[in-house]
Design a protein around this motif. Sequence first.
Motif, PDB file in Angstrom:
ATOM      1  N   ASN A  15      88.245  79.252  19.774  1.00 27.83           N
ATOM      2  CA  ASN A  15      89.243  80.057  18.158  1.00 27.83           C
ATOM      3  C   ASN A  15      88.884  80.824  18.267  1.00 27.83           C
ATOM      4  O   ASN A  15      90.062  81.784  17.486  1.00 27.83           O
ATOM      5  N   SER A  16      87.664  81.707  18.127  1.00 26.94           N
ATOM      6  CA  SER A  16      88.303  83.358  18.301  1.00 26.94           C
ATOM      7  C   SER A  16      88.768  84.111  18.905  1.00 26.94           C
ATOM      8  O   SER A  16      89.710  85.279  19.010  1.00 26.94           O
ATOM      9  N   ASP A  17      89.212  83.478  20.515  1.00 24.96           N
ATOM     10  CA  ASP A  17      89.373  84.145  21.171  1.00 24.96           C
ATOM     11  C   ASP A  17      89.843  83.265  22.818  1.00 24.96           C
ATOM     12  O   ASP A  17      89.154  83.328  23.162  1.00 24.96           O
ATOM     13  N   ARG A  18      91.174  82.563  22.358  1.00 25.05           N
ATOM     14  CA  ARG A  18      91.863  81.820  23.954  1.00 25.05           C
ATOM     15  C   ARG A  18      92.148  82.324  25.538  1.00 25.05           C
ATOM     16  O   ARG A  18      91.663  82.080  25.871  1.00 25.05           O
ATOM     17  N   ASP A  19      92.128  83.806  24.513  1.00 25.80           N
ATOM     18  CA  ASP A  19      92.508  84.601  25.960  1.00 25.80           C
ATOM     19  C   ASP A  19      91.392  85.408  26.489  1.00 25.80           C
ATOM     20  O   ASP A  19      91.062  85.586  27.998  1.00 25.80           O
TER      21      ASP A  19
END
Length: 69
Positions: A15-19
């Motif tokens: 959720n914090s960084d899907r990339d």
Amino acid sequence: MWIKCTKVNQQLLINSDRDRYFSPPYVGPSGWIGVYLDDKPDWKSVQELLYDGYLSIAPAKLRASLREA
């Protein structure tokens, strides 16, 4: 790279960084986290994830010796 972690941490990271983070096929439901290492990852974060992941599956005796060091 796939690293063992808890399901809670897995969701927080995704959720914090899907990339950067993803749920790997087959082992994702068991709490493993996938980390993309291309495009300049934060190596300190990767190191911490690897250390925590290893401690979660290491034998108790080895885990104790690593925590003392």
